[in-house]
Design a protein around this motif. Structure first.
Motif, PDB file in Angstrom:
ATOM      1  N   ASN A   1       0.789  -1.239   0.000  1.00 47.02           N
ATOM      2  CA  ASN A   1       0.000   0.000   0.000  1.00 47.02           C
ATOM      3  C   ASN A   1       0.824   1.294   0.000  1.00 47.02           C
ATOM      4  O   ASN A   1       0.259   2.375   0.070  1.00 47.02           O
ATOM      5  N   ALA A   2       2.137   1.187  -0.039  1.00 48.21           N
ATOM      6  CA  ALA A   2       2.956   2.407  -0.019  1.00 48.21           C
ATOM      7  C   ALA A   2       2.777   3.206  -1.303  1.00 48.21           C
ATOM      8  O   ALA A   2       3.056   4.407  -1.343  1.00 48.21           O
TER       9      ALA A   2
ATOM     10  N   SER B   1       3.107   0.466  -7.001  1.00 46.69           N
ATOM     11  CA  SER B   1       2.500   0.237  -8.315  1.00 46.69           C
ATOM     12  C   SER B   1       1.966   1.543  -8.895  1.00 46.69           C
ATOM     13  O   SER B   1       2.056   1.779 -10.102  1.00 46.69           O
ATOM     14  N   SER B   2       1.429   2.404  -8.017  1.00 46.82           N
ATOM     15  CA  SER B   2       0.947   3.711  -8.490  1.00 46.82           C
ATOM     16  C   SER B   2       2.119   4.496  -9.064  1.00 46.82           C
ATOM     17  O   SER B   2       2.003   5.150 -10.113  1.00 46.82           O
TER      18      SER B   2
ATOM     19  N   LYS C   1      -1.771  -3.515 -11.331  1.00 47.54           N
ATOM     20  CA  LYS C   1      -3.013  -3.354 -10.566  1.00 47.54           C
ATOM     21  C   LYS C   1      -2.726  -2.494  -9.336  1.00 47.54           C
ATOM     22  O   LYS C   1      -1.702  -2.661  -8.669  1.00 47.54           O
ATOM     23  N   ILE C   2      -3.640  -1.572  -9.055  1.00 43.38           N
ATOM     24  CA  ILE C   2      -3.474  -0.684  -7.903  1.00 43.38           C
ATOM     25  C   ILE C   2      -4.701  -0.863  -7.010  1.00 43.38           C
ATOM     26  O   ILE C   2      -5.825  -0.921  -7.505  1.00 43.38           O
ATOM     27  N   GLY C   3      -4.486  -0.969  -5.699  1.00 36.80           N
ATOM     28  CA  GLY C   3      -5.658  -1.152  -4.836  1.00 36.80           C
ATOM     29  C   GLY C   3      -5.380  -0.656  -3.439  1.00 36.80           C
ATOM     30  O   GLY C   3      -4.234  -0.653  -2.984  1.00 36.80           O
TER      31      GLY C   3
ATOM     32  N   TYR D   1      -5.692  -1.941  -0.751  1.00 40.49           N
ATOM     33  CA  TYR D   1      -5.558  -3.057   0.195  1.00 40.49           C
ATOM     34  C   TYR D   1      -4.176  -3.673   0.013  1.00 40.49           C
ATOM     35  O   TYR D   1      -3.583  -3.567  -1.069  1.00 40.49           O
TER      36      TYR D   1
ATOM     37  N   PHE E   1      -1.016  -6.215  -0.544  1.00 39.40           N
ATOM     38  CA  PHE E   1      -0.733  -7.320  -1.457  1.00 39.40           C
ATOM     39  C   PHE E   1      -1.606  -7.306  -2.707  1.00 39.40           C
ATOM     40  O   PHE E   1      -2.141  -8.320  -3.132  1.00 39.40           O
TER      41      PHE E   1
ATOM     42  N   THR F   1      -0.248  -6.352  -5.506  1.00 40.07           N
ATOM     43  CA  THR F   1       0.700  -6.877  -6.485  1.00 40.07           C
ATOM     44  C   THR F   1       1.166  -8.260  -6.036  1.00 40.07           C
ATOM     45  O   THR F   1       1.648  -8.418  -4.914  1.00 40.07           O
TER      46      THR F   1
ATOM     47  N   LYS G   1       2.778   9.926  -1.301  1.00 37.43           N
ATOM     48  CA  LYS G   1       1.500  10.420  -0.737  1.00 37.43           C
ATOM     49  C   LYS G   1       1.671  11.772  -0.048  1.00 37.43           C
ATOM     50  O   LYS G   1       1.038  12.053   0.966  1.00 37.43           O
TER      51      LYS G   1
ATOM     52  N   ASP H   1       0.660  14.436  -0.972  1.00 37.17           N
ATOM     53  CA  ASP H   1      -0.573  15.236  -1.121  1.00 37.17           C
ATOM     54  C   ASP H   1      -1.505  15.105   0.093  1.00 37.17           C
ATOM     55  O   ASP H   1      -2.414  15.918   0.264  1.00 37.17           O
TER      56      ASP H   1
ATOM     57  N   SER I   1       3.976  12.636  -5.124  1.00 40.48           N
ATOM     58  CA  SER I   1       2.623  12.088  -5.036  1.00 40.48           C
ATOM     59  C   SER I   1       2.375  11.332  -6.334  1.00 40.48           C
ATOM     60  O   SER I   1       2.282  11.933  -7.407  1.00 40.48           O
TER      61      SER I   1
HETATM   62  N1  GTP Z   1      -3.503  10.068  -1.896  1.00 36.66           N
HETATM   63  C1  GTP Z   1      -2.631   9.269  -2.458  1.00 36.66           C
HETATM   64  N2  GTP Z   1      -2.912   7.967  -2.591  1.00 36.66           N
HETATM   65  C2  GTP Z   1      -2.008   7.172  -3.179  1.00 36.66           C
HETATM   66  C3  GTP Z   1      -0.789   7.664  -3.670  1.00 36.66           C
HETATM   67  N3  GTP Z   1      -0.089   6.625  -4.204  1.00 36.66           N
HETATM   68  C4  GTP Z   1      -0.862   5.541  -4.074  1.00 36.66           C
HETATM   69  N4  GTP Z   1      -2.022   5.843  -3.454  1.00 36.66           N
HETATM   70  C5  GTP Z   1      -3.093   4.907  -3.096  1.00 36.66           C
HETATM   71  O1  GTP Z   1      -2.574   3.949  -2.197  1.00 36.66           O
HETATM   72  C6  GTP Z   1      -3.167   2.666  -2.416  1.00 36.66           C
HETATM   73  C7  GTP Z   1      -2.104   1.623  -2.644  1.00 36.66           C
HETATM   74  O2  GTP Z   1      -1.445   1.893  -3.856  1.00 36.66           O
HETATM   75  P1  GTP Z   1      -0.626   0.768  -4.676  1.00 36.66           P
HETATM   76  O3  GTP Z   1       0.081   1.494  -5.752  1.00 36.66           O
HETATM   77  O4  GTP Z   1      -1.513  -0.359  -5.042  1.00 36.66           O
HETATM   78  O5  GTP Z   1       0.390   0.321  -3.551  1.00 36.66           O
HETATM   79  P2  GTP Z   1       1.499  -0.823  -3.622  1.00 36.66           P
HETATM   80  O6  GTP Z   1       2.651  -0.348  -2.848  1.00 36.66           O
HETATM   81  O7  GTP Z   1       1.739  -1.234  -5.006  1.00 36.66           O
HETATM   82  O8  GTP Z   1       0.773  -1.989  -2.786  1.00 36.66           O
HETATM   83  P3  GTP Z   1       1.007  -3.592  -2.853  1.00 36.66           P
HETATM   84  O9  GTP Z   1       0.977  -4.000  -4.276  1.00 36.66           O
HETATM   85  O10 GTP Z   1      -0.138  -4.142  -2.101  1.00 36.66           O
HETATM   86  O11 GTP Z   1       2.314  -3.853  -2.193  1.00 36.66           O
HETATM   87  C8  GTP Z   1      -4.097   2.845  -3.599  1.00 36.66           C
HETATM   88  O12 GTP Z   1      -5.397   3.033  -3.116  1.00 36.66           O
HETATM   89  C9  GTP Z   1      -3.593   4.106  -4.278  1.00 36.66           C
HETATM   90  O13 GTP Z   1      -4.605   4.796  -4.956  1.00 36.66           O
HETATM   91  C10 GTP Z   1      -0.514   9.063  -3.521  1.00 36.66           C
HETATM   92  O14 GTP Z   1       0.531   9.590  -3.907  1.00 36.66           O
HETATM   93  N5  GTP Z   1      -1.474   9.804  -2.904  1.00 36.66           N
END
Ligand code: GTP
Ligand code: MG
Length: 372
Positions: free
Chosen positions: A172-173, A176-177, A188-190, A192, A194, A196, A287, A289, A312
């Motif tokens: 969730n950090a 993937s975003s 995939k972005i979520g 929750y 895991f 990815t 994040k 923002d 962000s």
């Molecule tokens: N507000 C905000 N939300 C973000 C930002 N980056 C990601 N998110 C949100 O954080 C959540 C997790 O994002 P992911 O990109 O899926 O995170 P991840 O690190 O790939 O997570 P895993 O694949 O589970 O390890 C999603 O709901 C995104 O929309 C950001 O810069 N700002």
């Protein structure tokens, strides 16, 4: 059964083609008496060849069809005609595929670069036709040489994804975003943990077409080295990365703090392979923002005593600076200046006679007959 989408190891049977036998034929034109030998040579057996491809990202097709067999050469024919060569078998594999001898665990071939070709099993040479054995004392030789066997192996294929940058972060950090914001990849972005489940590679492309590959892997959590969460198996996919990029959630959305996260991540990497921490690392505070993130950023930098790049992934803040930082750290070579080539370590075939064994046509026919 759960569908497998990502496979990073497969045991594969590999066989190159057999060379075609030489022919033991004689001229048979009505007007030529004592026509003499005219048996041509057999064709070469096909090779089994791997080609590195950046469009492949898994060994899944080899996992499901683990037999690679190239075509046999055709036998020589009368009128001194060569047999046709066997077809090479060319298989695309992801860059970062190692071919391993399962008995010794030795890496015998490594496919690194896109487009690199490596012959992993050589086809046998075609045999000689009887036309080669004509001499002053033997005008009607029935001798010919059978084709050689192709090389045959059982290999283990292992994939270590190759990217210059490896993203490391808690679930969730926003890894993937981040990858989807700076590259063409659409993981995939979520909201929750895991989301990815497999490594995903994205390519950051610069104006001069220099490129940097970034690997997104499943999130790491404390205790990962003991198998907590998805474990640290996926760290092997960034073990070849030149640069590690730690991504922390600077807003602490899941109730943790970015400084504890950063320390925990470093700790897990250290337990996996301390060498990896000797490489350059970049700390990204995502994040920014969200409320509270600015204050956390100051505390993060103070606590861990290093600068963080605030971004962000959601609204794009700081991404230009991040792209510039990636370029500065990795120093990609733009097209035109690249000299990268594949490495292929040589290997001695396990069983392949150095010289042809000669047999007479009769003996060969007899041997074939006996086998039936
Ligand atoms: N507000 C905000 N939300 C973000 C930002 N980056 C990601 N998110 C949100 O954080 C959540 C997790 O994002 P992911 O990109 O899926 O995170 P991840 O690190 O790939 O997570 P895993 O694949 O589970 O390890 C999603 O709901 C995104 O929309 C950001 O810069 N700002
Ligand atoms: Mg993810």
């Amino acid at each position: 059964m759960k569908e497998r989408q990502f496979v990073d190891s497969a045991t594969v049977y590999v066989r190159a083609g057999r060379g075609g036998d030489g022919s033991a034929s004689f001229r048979r034109e009505a007007h030529v008496e004592f026509g003499g030998p005219d048996g041509g040579d057999g064709g070469r057996g096909g090779d089994v060849i791997l080609v590195g491809s950046r469009h492949e990202d898994s060994l899944i097709s080899l996992f499901y069809s683990p037999k690679l067999v190239a075509g046999n050469g055709e036998p020589g024919r009368s009128q001194q005609m060569y047999g046709r060569n066997g077809r090479n078998l060319v298989v695309k594999v992801p860059c970062g595929t190692s071919v391993i001898d399962p008995e010794t665990d030795e890496v015998v071939f490594d496919v690194v670069e896109d487009g690199a070709e490596v012959v992993i099993a050589k086809g046998g040479r075609g045999g000689w036709g009887n036309v080669h054995f004509k001499s002053a004392t033997n005008q009607a030789p029935t001798k010919f040489i059978p084709g050689e066997e192709g090389e045959e192996f059982t290999f283990r294929f292992e994939l270590k994804v190759i990217a210059e940058i490896g993203l490391v972060g808690f679930p969730n950090a926003g890894k993937s975003s981040l990858l989807s914001a700076i590259s063409e990849a659409r993981p995939k972005i979520g909201a929750y943990p895991f989301t990815t489940l497999n490594p995903i590679i994205g390519t950051v492309v610069y104006n001069d077409f220099a490129q940097v590959r970034v690997a997104d892997i499943p999130g790491i959590i404390e205790g990962a080295h003991e198998g907590v969460g998805l474990g640290i198996d996926f760290l092997k996919h960034i073990s070849r990365a030149k640069v590690l990029m730690f991504v922390v959630d600077c807003a602490g959305v899941d109730g943790r703090t970015p400084w504890d996260d950063y320390r925990a991540l470093r700790d897990e990497i250290r337990r996996y392979d301390p060498e990896m921490l000797k490489r350059p690392t970049v700390l990204v505070a995502n994040k920014i923002d969200l409320p509270g993130a600015e204050a956390n950023l100051a505390r993060l930098e103070k606590t861990v005593r290093r600068k963080a790049l605030a971004i962000s992934a959601a609204d794009g803040a700081g991404l230009d600076a991040l792209r510039a930082k990636i370029r500065e750290t990795v120093r990609p070579v733009p097209p035109g200046g690249a000299t990268g080539r594949a490495t292929a370590s040589g290997r001695k075939p396990r069983s392949r006679p150095d010289s042809h064994e000669e047999v007479s046509a009769e003996k060969f026919a007899k041997a074939t007959f006996l086998q039936l």
